[in-house]
Design an enzyme around this catalytic site. Structure first.
Site, PDB file in Angstrom:
ATOM      1  N   CYS A 137       0.819  -1.147   0.036  1.00 43.83           N
ATOM      2  CA  CYS A 137       0.024   0.063   0.040  1.00 43.83           C
ATOM      3  C   CYS A 137       0.974   1.240  -0.112  1.00 43.83           C
ATOM      4  O   CYS A 137       1.434   1.662   0.954  1.00 43.83           O
ATOM      5  CB  CYS A 137      -1.020   0.147   1.336  1.00 43.83           C
ATOM      6  SG  CYS A 137      -2.022   1.505   1.382  1.00 43.83           S
ATOM      7  N   CYS A 140      -0.377   4.066   2.244  1.00 41.59           N
ATOM      8  CA  CYS A 140      -0.377   3.988   3.649  1.00 41.59           C
ATOM      9  C   CYS A 140       1.307   4.367   3.900  1.00 41.59           C
ATOM     10  O   CYS A 140       1.464   4.858   5.177  1.00 41.59           O
ATOM     11  CB  CYS A 140      -0.639   2.467   3.996  1.00 41.59           C
ATOM     12  SG  CYS A 140      -2.105   1.853   3.457  1.00 41.59           S
ATOM     13  N   ASP A 141       2.287   3.503   3.275  1.00 46.10           N
ATOM     14  CA  ASP A 141       3.860   3.799   3.635  1.00 46.10           C
ATOM     15  C   ASP A 141       4.446   4.386   2.936  1.00 46.10           C
ATOM     16  O   ASP A 141       5.486   4.666   2.993  1.00 46.10           O
ATOM     17  CB  ASP A 141       4.053   2.319   3.719  1.00 46.10           C
ATOM     18  CG  ASP A 141       3.157   1.210   4.317  1.00 46.10           C
ATOM     19  OD1 ASP A 141       2.704   1.760   5.398  1.00 46.10           O
ATOM     20  OD2 ASP A 141       3.140   0.069   4.351  1.00 46.10           O
TER      21      ASP A 141
END
Ligand code: FAD
Length: 312
Positions: A137, A140-141
């Site tokens: 992701c 997200c990261d």
């Protein structure tokens, strides 16, 4: 506890749309979600191919609007994971049983909208370094890798769009794809090729992922020459395909060889009153627009089923 007319499994675009249609038709609707309301779209930043918006839209805002619309028409939500589904001879006005981490439900009809999860690369080091540099992701990261070099694996729309997204933070993005052509939309391919921060490694594949406590380098194989070389990167983002979330359907609902749910034209499965919508279904295009289309059909067909079987 009163049982819902319609139980929807999964609160992604398909489940939320099915909820809007079934609740507007006058049914009580409960939507079960094991993680985040919004589904896979919560894993991307912007959406530019969902009709009705002339400019790219924020993905989270899009699903929040779908959720609000579903709540507006009376859909209820519960956090729970579905673990099994079966057809029973209830004799008490119901014939379906849905097992969950929060007890059993006996709705009049069920819509399975559980989507997919990312496919692993299945190479040494992937499991050990997931969360330590290996991610599925970018939204997200990605910000964790500011000013660092990262790699993205994959050749479809998600891989290319997320590689482009990562150039906002990362100093360089190596895009690794095992074929010599991408599958992604041409407009995205053109942008990728014009982006000076993206380095293309076509006909290459990752054969190993290495690092002590954090990802340090990949071993990357050139499929044309057979040579294997190290590629030092701090992050690896994997977009190597999709696996349907249908473990709980095994042995009950008819699936294709890859595990996607087989439906008829009305999106009904082999069990009467159990419908499937969105990415979890056997179909050719997995996008928000097609998930939403499936949700509308499943919601309407559920209404028809309930009305005809007087299951209210
Ligand atoms: P999902 O969105 O996958 O939702 C399924 C939901 O079911 C999930 O919330 C999951 O937690 C839940 N669930 C699963 N199993 C259970 C269970 N047993 N019990 C309870 N709940 C369960 N599409 C576009 O059109 N445009 C884009 O730009 C775009 N970009 C993308 C970028 C990325 C990185 C990714 C990963 C996808 C992208 N997509 C895009 C694809 C799009 O997100 C999907 O096609 C869409 O989300 C499918 O919707 P769905 O409702 O079928 O499934």
């Amino acid at each position: 506890m009163p049982q819902p007319d319609v139980l929807i499994i999964g609160a992604g675009p398909a489940g939320l749309t099915a909820g809007i249609y079934a609740s507007r038709a006058g049914h009580s609707v409960l939507i079960l979600e094991k993680e985040l309301i919004g589904g896979q779209i919560t894993k991307t930043a912007i959406v530019e191919n969902y009709p009705g918006f002339a400019r790219p839209i924020n993905a989270i805002e899009l699903v929040q609007a779908m959720e609000q619309q579903a709540r507006h028409f009376g859909c209820e939500f519960k956090t729970a994971e579905v673990t099994g589904i079966r057809n029973i001879d209830g004799g008490q006005g119901f014939s379906l049983a849905v097992e969950t981490t929060d007890g059993e439900f006996n709705p009049g009809a069920v819509i399975i909208a559980t989507g997919t999860k990312p496919r692993n690369l299945e190479v040494p080091g992937e499991k050990e370094l997931t969360g330590k540099g290996v991610s599925y992701c970018a939204v997200c990261d990605g910000p964790l890798f500011r000013n660092k070099e990262v790699a993205v694996v994959g050749g479809g729309d998600s891989a290319l769009e997320e590689a482009e997204f990562l150039t906002r933070f990362c100093s360089r993005v190596h895009l690794i794809h095992r074929r010599d052509e991408f599958r992604a939309a041409k407009i995205t391919q053109d942008r990728i090729r014009a982006n000076p921060k993206i380095r293309l490694l076509l006909s290459h594949t990752v054969v190993g992922i290495y690092g002590e406590n954090h990802l340090e380098f990949l071993q990357v194989k050139d499929l044309k020459t057979g040579s294997v070389n190290p590629l030092p990167v701090a992050g690896l983002f994997i977009y190597a395909g999709l696996i349907p979330n249908t473990g709980f359907c095994q042995g009950r609902i008819n699936l294709d060889e890859a595990g996607f749910i087989i439906t008829d034209d009305n999106l009904q499965t082999n069990i009467p009153g159990v419908f499937a919508a969105g990415d979890v279904r056997k179909k050719t295009v997995r996008q928000i627009a097609t998930a939403v289309g499936d949700g509308a059909v499943a919601g309407m067909m559920t209404h028809k089923y309930l009305t005809e079987s007087h299951h209210q």
